[in-house]
Design a protein around this motif. Structure first.
Motif, PDB file in Angstrom:
ATOM      1  N   GLY A   1       0.813  -1.208   0.000  1.00 34.24           N
ATOM      2  CA  GLY A   1       0.000   0.000   0.000  1.00 34.24           C
ATOM      3  C   GLY A   1       0.845   1.257   0.000  1.00 34.24           C
ATOM      4  N   VAL A   2       1.912   1.252   0.791  1.00 36.06           N
ATOM      5  CA  VAL A   2       2.839   2.391   0.827  1.00 36.06           C
ATOM      6  C   VAL A   2       3.470   2.604  -0.546  1.00 36.06           C
ATOM      7  CG1 VAL A   2       5.020   3.222   1.789  1.00 36.06           C
ATOM      8  CG2 VAL A   2       3.319   2.183   3.294  1.00 36.06           C
ATOM      9  N   SER A   3       3.863   1.515  -1.200  1.00 37.02           N
ATOM     10  CA  SER A   3       4.490   1.602  -2.521  1.00 37.02           C
ATOM     11  C   SER A   3       3.527   2.222  -3.539  1.00 37.02           C
ATOM     12  CB  SER A   3       4.934   0.217  -2.992  1.00 37.02           C
ATOM     13  OG  SER A   3       5.621   0.291  -4.220  1.00 37.02           O
ATOM     14  N   ILE A   4       2.266   1.811  -3.495  1.00 42.27           N
ATOM     15  CA  ILE A   4       1.258   2.347  -4.418  1.00 42.27           C
ATOM     16  C   ILE A   4       1.087   3.847  -4.203  1.00 42.27           C
ATOM     17  CG2 ILE A   4      -1.202   2.337  -4.994  1.00 42.27           C
ATOM     18  CD1 ILE A   4      -1.151  -0.709  -4.326  1.00 42.27           C
ATOM     19  N   LEU A   5       0.912   4.245  -2.937  1.00 44.14           N
ATOM     20  CA  LEU A   5       0.677   5.657  -2.632  1.00 44.14           C
ATOM     21  C   LEU A   5       1.888   6.525  -2.963  1.00 44.14           C
ATOM     22  CD1 LEU A   5      -1.245   5.222   0.736  1.00 44.14           C
ATOM     23  CD2 LEU A   5      -2.188   6.051  -1.428  1.00 44.14           C
ATOM     24  N   ILE A   6       3.078   6.016  -2.701  1.00 37.44           N
ATOM     25  CA  ILE A   6       4.290   6.795  -3.003  1.00 37.44           C
ATOM     26  C   ILE A   6       4.497   6.902  -4.507  1.00 37.44           C
ATOM     27  CG2 ILE A   6       6.824   6.688  -2.904  1.00 37.44           C
ATOM     28  CD1 ILE A   6       6.625   6.059   0.012  1.00 37.44           C
ATOM     29  N   SER A   7       4.198   5.841  -5.253  1.00 37.70           N
ATOM     30  CA  SER A   7       4.344   5.925  -6.714  1.00 37.70           C
ATOM     31  C   SER A   7       3.377   6.953  -7.292  1.00 37.70           C
ATOM     32  CB  SER A   7       4.120   4.545  -7.356  1.00 37.70           C
ATOM     33  OG  SER A   7       2.778   4.114  -7.211  1.00 37.70           O
ATOM     34  N   GLN A   8       2.157   7.018  -6.748  1.00 37.25           N
ATOM     35  CA  GLN A   8       1.206   8.014  -7.230  1.00 37.25           C
ATOM     36  C   GLN A   8       1.660   9.425  -6.855  1.00 37.25           C
ATOM     37  OE1 GLN A   8      -2.659   6.847  -5.751  1.00 37.25           O
ATOM     38  NE2 GLN A   8      -2.797   5.074  -7.106  1.00 37.25           N
TER      39      GLN A   8
ATOM     40  N   LEU B   1      11.090   2.624  -1.763  1.00 36.65           N
ATOM     41  CA  LEU B   1      12.055   2.816  -2.847  1.00 36.65           C
ATOM     42  C   LEU B   1      11.460   2.475  -4.210  1.00 36.65           C
ATOM     43  CD1 LEU B   1      15.196   1.403  -1.017  1.00 36.65           C
ATOM     44  CD2 LEU B   1      14.824   3.791  -1.708  1.00 36.65           C
ATOM     45  N   ARG B   2      10.679   1.385  -4.278  1.00 36.46           N
ATOM     46  CA  ARG B   2      10.038   1.030  -5.549  1.00 36.46           C
ATOM     47  C   ARG B   2       9.081   2.132  -5.981  1.00 36.46           C
ATOM     48  NH1 ARG B   2       9.570  -4.081  -3.124  1.00 36.46           N
ATOM     49  NH2 ARG B   2       7.359  -3.684  -2.723  1.00 36.46           N
ATOM     50  N   GLY B   3       8.317   2.659  -5.029  1.00 37.17           N
ATOM     51  CA  GLY B   3       7.389   3.726  -5.353  1.00 37.17           C
ATOM     52  C   GLY B   3       8.097   4.959  -5.896  1.00 37.17           C
ATOM     53  N   MET B   4       9.308   5.211  -5.411  1.00 33.25           N
ATOM     54  CA  MET B   4      10.101   6.351  -5.887  1.00 33.25           C
ATOM     55  C   MET B   4      10.728   6.073  -7.255  1.00 33.25           C
ATOM     56  SD  MET B   4      10.100   8.776  -3.499  1.00 33.25           S
ATOM     57  CE  MET B   4      11.619   9.702  -3.662  1.00 33.25           C
ATOM     58  N   GLY B   5      10.619   4.825  -7.719  1.00 31.77           N
ATOM     59  CA  GLY B   5      11.236   4.452  -8.990  1.00 31.77           C
ATOM     60  C   GLY B   5      12.647   3.939  -8.847  1.00 31.77           C
TER      61      GLY B   5
ATOM     62  N   SER C   1       6.244  -5.816 -10.170  1.00 28.34           N
ATOM     63  CA  SER C   1       6.618  -4.633  -9.400  1.00 28.34           C
ATOM     64  C   SER C   1       6.834  -3.435 -10.329  1.00 28.34           C
ATOM     65  CB  SER C   1       7.899  -4.896  -8.604  1.00 28.34           C
ATOM     66  OG  SER C   1       7.667  -5.834  -7.581  1.00 28.34           O
ATOM     67  N   ALA C   2       7.446  -3.704 -11.493  1.00 28.91           N
ATOM     68  CA  ALA C   2       7.606  -2.635 -12.482  1.00 28.91           C
ATOM     69  C   ALA C   2       6.246  -2.122 -12.928  1.00 28.91           C
ATOM     70  CB  ALA C   2       8.403  -3.146 -13.680  1.00 28.91           C
ATOM     71  N   GLY C   3       5.316  -3.055 -13.152  1.00 28.13           N
ATOM     72  CA  GLY C   3       3.972  -2.670 -13.577  1.00 28.13           C
ATOM     73  C   GLY C   3       3.244  -1.856 -12.532  1.00 28.13           C
ATOM     74  N   LEU C   4       3.389  -2.243 -11.254  1.00 30.95           N
ATOM     75  CA  LEU C   4       2.731  -1.509 -10.168  1.00 30.95           C
ATOM     76  C   LEU C   4       3.247  -0.073 -10.106  1.00 30.95           C
ATOM     77  CD1 LEU C   4       1.841  -2.846  -6.678  1.00 30.95           C
ATOM     78  CD2 LEU C   4       2.984  -0.652  -6.868  1.00 30.95           C
TER      79      LEU C   4
ATOM     80  N   PHE D   1      -1.359 -13.436 -14.946  1.00 26.61           N
ATOM     81  CA  PHE D   1      -2.324 -13.082 -13.900  1.00 26.61           C
ATOM     82  C   PHE D   1      -1.751 -12.040 -12.937  1.00 26.61           C
ATOM     83  CE2 PHE D   1      -2.703 -14.137  -9.364  1.00 26.61           C
ATOM     84  CZ  PHE D   1      -3.998 -13.700  -9.098  1.00 26.61           C
ATOM     85  N   ASN D   2      -0.537 -12.271 -12.462  1.00 28.65           N
ATOM     86  CA  ASN D   2       0.061 -11.405 -11.458  1.00 28.65           C
ATOM     87  C   ASN D   2       0.394 -10.030 -12.029  1.00 28.65           C
ATOM     88  OD1 ASN D   2       0.815 -11.470  -8.646  1.00 28.65           O
ATOM     89  ND2 ASN D   2       2.925 -11.228  -9.310  1.00 28.65           N
ATOM     90  N   ALA D   3       0.842  -9.990 -13.266  1.00 32.00           N
ATOM     91  CA  ALA D   3       1.175  -8.714 -13.896  1.00 32.00           C
ATOM     92  C   ALA D   3      -0.062  -7.843 -14.051  1.00 32.00           C
ATOM     93  CB  ALA D   3       1.830  -8.953 -15.261  1.00 32.00           C
ATOM     94  N   ILE D   4      -1.143  -8.418 -14.539  1.00 36.04           N
ATOM     95  CA  ILE D   4      -2.381  -7.641 -14.718  1.00 36.04           C
ATOM     96  C   ILE D   4      -2.913  -7.177 -13.364  1.00 36.04           C
ATOM     97  CG2 ILE D   4      -4.759  -7.696 -15.560  1.00 36.04           C
ATOM     98  CD1 ILE D   4      -3.859  -9.823 -17.586  1.00 36.04           C
ATOM     99  N   GLY D   5      -2.848  -8.050 -12.358  1.00 35.15           N
ATOM    100  CA  GLY D   5      -3.323  -7.688 -11.028  1.00 35.15           C
ATOM    101  C   GLY D   5      -2.548  -6.530 -10.434  1.00 35.15           C
ATOM    102  N   ASN D   6      -1.222  -6.527 -10.605  1.00 37.25           N
ATOM    103  CA  ASN D   6      -0.411  -5.451 -10.049  1.00 37.25           C
ATOM    104  C   ASN D   6      -0.607  -4.137 -10.803  1.00 37.25           C
ATOM    105  OD1 ASN D   6       1.728  -5.992  -7.753  1.00 37.25           O
ATOM    106  ND2 ASN D   6       1.432  -7.914  -8.857  1.00 37.25           N
ATOM    107  N   LEU D   7      -0.880  -4.210 -12.090  1.00 39.89           N
ATOM    108  CA  LEU D   7      -1.198  -3.001 -12.842  1.00 39.89           C
ATOM    109  C   LEU D   7      -2.474  -2.360 -12.293  1.00 39.89           C
ATOM    110  CD1 LEU D   7      -0.345  -4.353 -16.390  1.00 39.89           C
ATOM    111  CD2 LEU D   7       0.723  -2.350 -15.334  1.00 39.89           C
ATOM    112  N   GLN D   8      -3.468  -3.179 -12.002  1.00 37.15           N
ATOM    113  CA  GLN D   8      -4.705  -2.655 -11.421  1.00 37.15           C
ATOM    114  C   GLN D   8      -4.457  -2.087 -10.025  1.00 37.15           C
ATOM    115  OE1 GLN D   8      -8.476  -4.953 -12.211  1.00 37.15           O
ATOM    116  NE2 GLN D   8      -7.037  -6.486 -12.951  1.00 37.15           N
ATOM    117  N   ASN D   9      -3.632  -2.790  -9.235  1.00 36.26           N
ATOM    118  CA  ASN D   9      -3.307  -2.299  -7.896  1.00 36.26           C
ATOM    119  C   ASN D   9      -2.624  -0.929  -7.970  1.00 36.26           C
ATOM    120  OD1 ASN D   9      -4.371  -4.566  -6.692  1.00 36.26           O
ATOM    121  ND2 ASN D   9      -2.401  -5.596  -6.435  1.00 36.26           N
ATOM    122  N   GLY D  10      -1.732  -0.766  -8.949  1.00 37.38           N
ATOM    123  CA  GLY D  10      -1.038   0.505  -9.104  1.00 37.38           C
ATOM    124  C   GLY D  10      -1.981   1.666  -9.377  1.00 37.38           C
ATOM    125  N   MET D  11      -3.107   1.358 -10.012  1.00 33.32           N
ATOM    126  CA  MET D  11      -4.120   2.385 -10.271  1.00 33.32           C
ATOM    127  C   MET D  11      -5.048   2.583  -9.077  1.00 33.32           C
ATOM    128  SD  MET D  11      -5.207   1.718 -14.257  1.00 33.32           S
ATOM    129  CE  MET D  11      -5.215  -0.078 -14.264  1.00 33.32           C
TER     130      MET D  11
END
Length: 447
Positions: A72-79, A156-160, A292-295, A370-380
């Motif tokens: 959740g932290v990674s998603i919010l920081i990436s946004q 760190l992932r969220g920061m790129g 993770s890249a997709g997220l 499956f996992n790639a599509i799911g993480n793309l949705q999570n990233g949004m």
């Protein structure tokens, strides 16, 4: 500092630049998790391998909800990174540290007390119980370092920044291998030595991640100890991360049920599933890395409102993930016996591990998509559908299939339930491309 801005540049190139360090990091993580089994298998035997393999499920159950907050932290920081909101990133990092300390310490105490009880419920054989109890208690003593590193890696992932975790894991993996040799091979500490080596190595990873963030990202004023929190920010982290954690929890309880079924087949079969699982995970290295890249890609571009770029990402990253996993699975099937010999020379374990690999590996690419599509949705921030599919994949497909296979075909083939669930998960996730979310994304991409 190796920060990637995913909102500009060639999509495939940026995804690979972000994913390749994660591939290396996940390889090290796999080594980190596998070296225990290799050294224990060569110096202690099949019963000790079984103890290491079965102990992972109780740890997952106890930690998975809180590990979801790291996602959740990674998603919010990436946004926030996509919007260039440094102040928001700073608040998220401070609240993540606060969350870590208020949850990890009580969880450690609860885990050490409840771990052996969970092993008994899992019907761990008597010849494995004492070893598994030693292993789980020592690993759970390092709960705060496991959770801390997970949260920091998410930041760190969220920061790129995907390269930093590689450095941390390199140090940790080398430490783990050296300590495994010392504790298990030289001092004959059996699985307790392997657990102690892993705990010390994880602690090092956490410490290094704190030092790196403080030095490389001074603008977010990353705290070592908790000293403040923002109720609104904390609520936002929990709102995004908790469903992911609950999904992981339900998944872990499902693995708990399946591991109980595996344990009923005896220590040799337990050891074979553990060894085969370590090897099949090699084929899935691209899964975690590209997901993770997709997220991060989805989070940053969604935050920056670059919807055309986001749409292209939703097609290219699942395709890449599936193709790489097919290639990896094929190589492992070709050299499967040689790889298994690294873990054990027990012919009974080898033959069963080969069978399990041949059942699962041909379907690993389905899980990658499956996992790639799911993480793309999570990233949004669209986590609801992914959560539902994950629950159905395990509880409506994998577990019932395993028990039916055990009853009507035989326990030797229960891993086929994993392959069935992978196929179900992929086809269910492909429905995303017919959903209102996808149609809305396509419409926005034209503007």
């Amino acid at each position: 500092m190796h920060k990637l801005d995913m909102t500009d540049g060639a999509i495939v190139e940026k995804a690979l630049l972000f994913a390749l360090p994660l591939v290396a990091a996940n390889t090290l993580q796999l080594l980190y998790n596998t070296v225990d089994t290799i050294i224990v298998g060569n110096f202690c035997g099949a019963t000790s391998i079984a103890a290491v393999g079965t102990s992972s499920q109780p740890i997952e159950i106890l930690l998975c909800i809180f590990m979801g907050i790291g996602h959740g932290v990674s998603i919010l920081i990436s946004q926030a990174a996509g919007k260039k909101e440094t102040a928001e990133i700073k608040r998220l990092a401070q609240n993540a540290t606060f969350f870590l300390f208020i949850t990890a310490i009580p969880l450690t105490i609860i885990g050490i007390i409840l771990g052996p009880l969970i092993l008994r419920v899992m019907q761990v054989p008597s010849d494995t119980m004492a070893l598994a109890t030693d292993y789980i208690r020592i690993l759970l003593a390092g709960t705060i370092s496991q959770m801390g590193f997970n949260i920091n890696a998410g930041i760190l992932r969220g920061m790129g920044d995907s390269k930093a975790s590689l450095i941390f894991l390199l140090v940790s993996a080398i430490t783990n291998v050296i300590l495994d040799i010392v504790f298990v091979a030289l001092l004959n500490m059996n699985v307790a030595g392997a657990a102690l080596a892993t705990t010390i190595a994880t602690m090092l990873s956490w410490f290094f991640s704190i030092f790196y963030i403080k030095k490389s990202y001074k603008e977010i004023a990353f705290p070592i100890l908790p000293h403040r929190y923002d109720r609104a920010i904390l609520a936002k982290m929990i709102r995004i991360g908790l469903p992911i954690g609950l999904n992981n929890s339900l998944y872990s309880f499902g693995h708990f049920a399946l591991q109980s079924l595996v344990n009923m087949q005896g220590s040799v079969y337990m050891a074979s599933v553990s060894v085969a699982g370590k090897i099949t995970n090699i084929a899935s290295i691209a899964v975690g890395s590209l997901s993770s890249a997709g997220l991060t890609f989805a989070g940053q571009n969604y935050g920056a409102q670059k919807f055309s770029r986001l749409k292209q990402c939703c097609i290219k990253i699942p395709l890449m993930s599936g193709l790489v996993t097919i290639a990896g699975g094929g190589l492992l099937l070709l050299f499967g016996r040689n790889v298994i010999l690294l873990f054990t020379k027990d012919e009974n374990v080898i033959s069963l591990a080969l069978l399990n690999m041949r059942i699962v590996l041909p379907f690993s690419w389905c899980f990658a998509v499956f996992n790639a599509i799911g993480n793309l949705q999570n990233g949004m921030g669209k986590i609801k559908y992914t959560t539902i599919v994950n629950i159905l994949m395990l509880w409506a497909v994998r577990i019932p299939s395993a028990y039916l296979i055990n009853r009507f075909i035989g326990g030797t083939y229960i891993q086929a339930a994993v392959s069935i669930s992978f196929a179900f998960g992929m086809f269910s996730m492909l429905l995303f491309y017919f959903s209102p979310t996808w149609k809305e994304l396509c419409a926005k991409s034209k503007n």
